[in-house]
Design an enzyme around this catalytic site. Structure first.
Site, PDB file in Angstrom:
ATOM      1  CB  SER A 285      56.595  27.564  57.346  1.00 21.49           C
ATOM      2  OG  SER A 285      56.175  26.243  57.036  1.00 21.49           O
ATOM      3  CG  ASP A 286      50.776  27.836  60.830  1.00 18.50           C
ATOM      4  OD1 ASP A 286      50.610  26.601  60.932  1.00 18.50           O
ATOM      5  OD2 ASP A 286      50.035  28.652  61.414  1.00 18.50           O
ATOM      6  CB  CYS A 287      50.865  23.192  58.544  1.00 19.35           C
ATOM      7  SG  CYS A 287      51.767  22.616  60.000  1.00 19.35           S
ATOM      8  CB  ALA A 289      52.871  29.288  56.041  1.00 20.14           C
TER       9      ALA A 289
END
Ligand SMILES: *[C@@H]1O[C@H](CO)[C@@H](O)[C@H](O)[C@H]1NC(C)=O
Ligand SMILES: *[C@@H]1O[C@H](CO)[C@@H](O)[C@H](O)[C@H]1NC(C)=O
Ligand SMILES: *[C@@H]1O[C@H](CO)[C@@H](O)[C@H](O)[C@H]1NC(C)=O
Ligand SMILES: *[C@@H]1O[C@H](CO)[C@@H](O)[C@H](O)[C@H]1NC(C)=O
Ligand SMILES: *[C@@H]1O[C@H](CO)[C@@H](O)[C@H](O)[C@H]1NC(C)=O
Ligand SMILES: *[C@@H]1O[C@H](CO)[C@@H](O)[C@H](O)[C@H]1NC(C)=O
Ligand SMILES: *[C@@H]1O[C@H](CO)[C@@H](O)[C@H](O)[C@H]1NC(C)=O
Ligand SMILES: *[C@@H]1O[C@H](CO)[C@@H](O)[C@H](O)[C@H]1NC(C)=O
Ligand SMILES: *[C@@H]1O[C@H](CO)[C@@H](O)[C@H](O)[C@H]1NC(C)=O
Ligand SMILES: *[C@@H]1O[C@H](CO)[C@@H](O)[C@H](O)[C@H]1NC(C)=O
Length: 762
Positions: A285-287, A289
């Site tokens: 995941s993006d941070c 997210a």
């Protein structure tokens, strides 16, 4: 076994100190007799054996970016988050030394400038240096091996703060670029991945913070046609064709569902449709997210629900702590079962196994890489070459290349806000620590027989301000004015024009009657005020050119190297920002909303078009396609046994490029397909092939091969299917078009690729 230092989480971590790296000890450690350390077993069996050794509580701690490891198993802590957008970069998992060895890494130009080179061989070479340096850092225990690069969302709107991180706006160009990049990053050793590359941000992500719309909550509404033909294309190349080891889901929602919790994109498209199912492929995941799936998206009713929904949808690793905090509760609530967490763990540890992290005695040649392999003379040359190849000549009245007398001297004013550019301006987003930064002022001062007069930013009183710039210019033979536009992460631009004050200062200086060269850096700005201005002799765009950027710029200015870069984006008129909101993801013109269309494919009023770039010489271009000019669609398909029909070969078209001027120069051959075929009233022109020719000498002819596939000819219908249509086709070469080849396809329209439909779309 020795004890290593604790991690940030305060846990005691064990591993092999002697080797000075972060790998578990597969020879003498507690895992030595676990199948994970058995190099003769399959990757999948090895990963499953490791996962079987974890307790349920341990499992939930391991699927986050800062992994504590499992001390009782000798599994060391591991930081999954490394960056290397254009060189090994400052990031949580990369530890630059304060001085000496490992205090720097080669800093290449930002992708937007390397994209302008249209040279996939260059990109593979750059990525090979980056992965070599990354391995050297890893061998010295200064980085992990999972790199969250590249950023390949197409640069759809000129305001996007992170557009500079991408190779540009065209989806075919990004596909071609990223395949070369991933080859260089992941290497070609069949037994080992060199470093894990991560294609991000999947998908529909390209708003930072525009007009109150933050990336964390934005819901990108994209129709199936444009999703399939544009937004998804780079990821298809990564997953299906380049077999990238990792994909990052994004902050935004896509048609109502946060991407990290979307089984439509993570399972139906990514894993099923693109067949991205090998061992060692994982989604990160993006941070934070996953937190965003709960808030602000309000997609899941509880925190536990957001964690479970993401894990079940197929997000294997959480950049952040949400999985650690909320998966245990979700498990207790029965929101997922053991098979789901085990699958995520098998995927992430398969990647580590493929990196060679669980080998008792490593046979990987990468283990011998050391600081001697960092910023070598060859890498320094490559950083210079990458910048030179990308620089685009936008205007030239003949002042360039500058004639520097060999028996006397000239005086150059090198002035303007970016003349003495900072490291941040030279490198752009996601930079590492460069061994040196040669900015324009530095490089000008190295020239022989040239006196340099510098005055800082006209608006900066500490360097004498406006009067100092005027008098430096007035006392010089030639003025090089350096200015640019910068934006960044979390920071979209509102304006894409040169401000009134800057225009006023530049035109006043240009009015002194000296040849005036505008060196435009950073992102694009609307150059309309200068393109037809009689006192502006030349415009050169140099992006964010990296450690050797100034040297590259002056090699071009003095003619040591001839410019051949092409704009990888449309340069839009300033008023474009008033014509369409960033939040409108539509690409095609829309009379109801007023959207004028996006990118060169659908927007026709560019200030400077995509693919544009001048030379110091003249070229004559002609297509040599042979005699055949008509094909039957059924015949084309029956002659193809490629796994994926869009990759079936069509024709390899020869383009002859003659240098009719008197300066040796590279030439970028761009091939577009247009013509009357398919249901749309005005079938767009789309880039389908390119090849950069090197050092074409005066009077000689070089040939480019434009390798067309059936996919080059296909169009996407409203459902997103790729269809080969009967009708008329034109192959247009160069910008502006300088040679055309017409041909026809007959027979029945045929679907080359069926697009999986979104079950959630009403
Ligand atoms: C490896 O690097 C980590 C993180 O920087 C550090 O905590 C650890 O002490 C290092 N281990 C060795 C053996 O150098
Ligand atoms: C692995 O197995 C061998 C042979 O059975 C044994 O001698 C050794 O102690 C074991 N190692 C570990 C770390 O359990
Ligand atoms: C898709 O993946 C499966 C399993 O890895 C493999 O057997 C199959 O050949 C692949 N299909 C294509 C078209 O590559
Ligand atoms: C330099 O050389 C050029 C061409 O040979 C000549 O025209 C010019 O007068 C010379 N200038 C000086 C300062 O010697
Ligand atoms: C250029 O900028 C650097 C700081 O980035 C400064 O140290 C240096 O003095 C400047 N050069 C000139 C000529 O002003
Ligand atoms: C530029 O220099 C010339 C010659 O030295 C001088 O006459 C003129 O006033 C100067 N102009 C400006 C704007 O400084
Ligand atoms: C260009 O500069 C000259 C002076 O050298 C001035 O007379 C002219 O008005 C300028 N042109 C424009 C368009 O500003
Ligand atoms: C055109 O814009 C209108 C108004 O925003 C929107 O309702 C419609 O869906 C758009 N049409 C297409 C084809 O995207
Ligand atoms: C095009 O095809 C030719 C012949 O198969 C090959 O040598 C060349 O590398 C290809 N060019 C590109 C840009 O893929
Ligand atoms: C190619 O077709 C276009 C119309 O699609 C036509 O205008 C042009 O003249 C044709 N060119 C050649 C070389 O036949």
């Amino acid at each position: 076994m020795a004890l290593l230092a604790g991690t940030a989480l305060g846990l005691l971590v064990t591993g092999t100190a002697a080797a000075g790296h972060l790998f578990p000890d597969c020879e003498k450690g507690p895992l030595a007799n676990n199948t994970v350390c058995d190099m003769t077993a399959s990757v999948s069996d090895r990963a499953k054996a490791l996962v079987a050794a974890f307790t349920t509580e341990e499992k939930f701690q391991l699927v986050v970016s800062t992994s504590p490891g499992v001390p009782r198993l000798g599994l060391p802590s591991y930081e999954w988050w490394q960056e290397a957008l254009h060189g090994v970069a400052s990031s949580p998992g990369v530890l630059f030394a304060p001085s000496g060895d490992y205090s720097y890494a080669t800093s290449f130009p930002q992708p937007i400038l390397m994209g302008a080179a249209f040279d996939d061989g260059l990109i593979e070479a750059v990525a090979t240096v980056i992965s070599t340096e990354a391995r050297a850092f890893n061998n010295a225990n200064r980085s992990g091996l999972d790199y969250w690069t590249p950023n390949i969302n197409p640069y759809r709107d000129p305001r996007w703060g992170r557009g500079q991180e991408t190779p540009g706006e065209d989806s075919f160009h990004i596909k071609s670029y990223v395949k070369a990049l991933i080859k260089g990053l992941q290497g070609d050793d069949p037994d080992y991945i060199k470093v894990v590359a991560t294609c991000k941000h999947f998908a529909g992500y390209d708003i930072e913070d525009w007009n109150g719309n933050e990336r964390y909550e934005f819901d990108a509404i994209i129709n199936p046609q444009e999703l399939s033909e544009y937004y998804m294309q780079p990821f298809k190349a990564c997953a299906r064709d380049a077999k990238v080891a990792s994909i990052m889901c994004s902050y935004n929602a896509l048609n109502g569902v946060p991407t990290c919790a979307s089984s439509y994109i993570l399972q139906d498209i990514l894993r099923d449709h693109w067949n991205w199912t090998d061992d060692g492929f994982y989604v990160v995941s993006d941070c934070d997210a996953i937190q965003n799936v709960y808030m602000p998206h309000n997609h899941s009713p509880t925190r536990e629900g957001a964690a479970a929904d993401s894990l079940v949808a197929g997000t294997d690793l959480d950049c952040g702590t949400y999985y650690q905090l909320h998966l245990p509760g979700a498990y207790e609530q029965g929101l997922f079962d053991d098979a789901v967490i085990d699958q995520a763990l098998v995927r992430i540890y398969s990647a580590q196994i493929r990196l060679g992290m669980f080998d008792p005695t490593s046979s990987s040649a990468y283990r011998s890489l050391a600081f001697a392999n960092v910023n070598t003379p060859e890498s320094q040359d490559l950083a210079l070459k990458a910048a030179e190849e990308g620089i685009v000549l936008i205007k030239n009245d003949g002042i360039l290349p500058l004639q520097i007398p060999s028996n006397g001297s000239i005086t150059l004013a090198v002035i303007g806000p970016w003349a003495n550019a900072t490291a941040a301006q030279m490198q752009g987003n996601y930079a590492g620590i460069a061994p040196f930064i040669h900015n324009p002022l530095y490089a000008a001062s190295q020239l022989v027989n040239v006196n340099v007069r510098y005055a800082g930013a006209p608006g900066d009183p500490t360097t004498g301000g406006y009067p100092a710039a005027l008098s430096a210019a007035n006392a010089s033979d030639i003025v090089i004015y350096v200015d640019g536009s910068n934006s960044g992460e979390s920071d979209d631009r509102n304006l894409i024009r040169w401000s009134g004050e800057r225009q006023d200062i530049m035109t006043q200086i240009a009015g002194l009657g000296k040849p005036f060269i505008l060196l435009q850096m950073g992102d694009q700005l609307d150059d309309a005020p200068f393109l037809n201005h009689e006192n502006v002799s030349a415009i050169l765009w140099a992006g964010f050119p990296g450690q050797a950027g100034g040297d590259a710029i002056f090699n071009i200015i003095t003619g040591k190297t001839a410019p051949a870069g092409r704009l990888p984006v449309t340069q839009y008129p300033a008023d474009y920002v008033n014509q369409v909101p960033m939040t409108d993801m539509g690409l095609r013109p829309n009379e109801t909303s007023g959207n004028p269309g996006r990118t060169y494919k659908w927007f026709n009023d560019a200030t400077v078009p995509f693919g544009y770039g001048l030379h110091y010489t003249d070229f004559s271009v002609s297509v040599d396609a042979g005699d055949e000019s008509s094909w039957d669609i059924a015949d084309l398909l029956s002659g193809c046994d490629a796994e994926y029909k869009d990759l079936c070969a069509f024709q390899s078209v020869t383009v002859n490029v003659e240098n009719t001027g008197d300066v040796a120069s590279d030439f970028v051959t761009l091939g577009f397909v247009a013509g009357k075929h398919g249901p749309e009233p005005h079938p767009i022109k789309q880039l389908v092939a390119y090849e950069r020719l090197f050092d074409v000498t005066p009077g000689s002819t070089a040939s480019a091969q434009l390798n067309l596939t059936l996919g080059s000819l296909g169009r996407h219908d409203e459902a997103g299917n790729l269809v080969l249509y009967a009708g008329e086709y034109n192959l247009l070469v160069d910008v502006p078009t300088s040679s055309v080849w017409n041909f026809t396809l007959s027979g029945d329209d045929t679907v080359l690729e069926e697009w999986p439909q979104d079950p959630g779309t009403p």
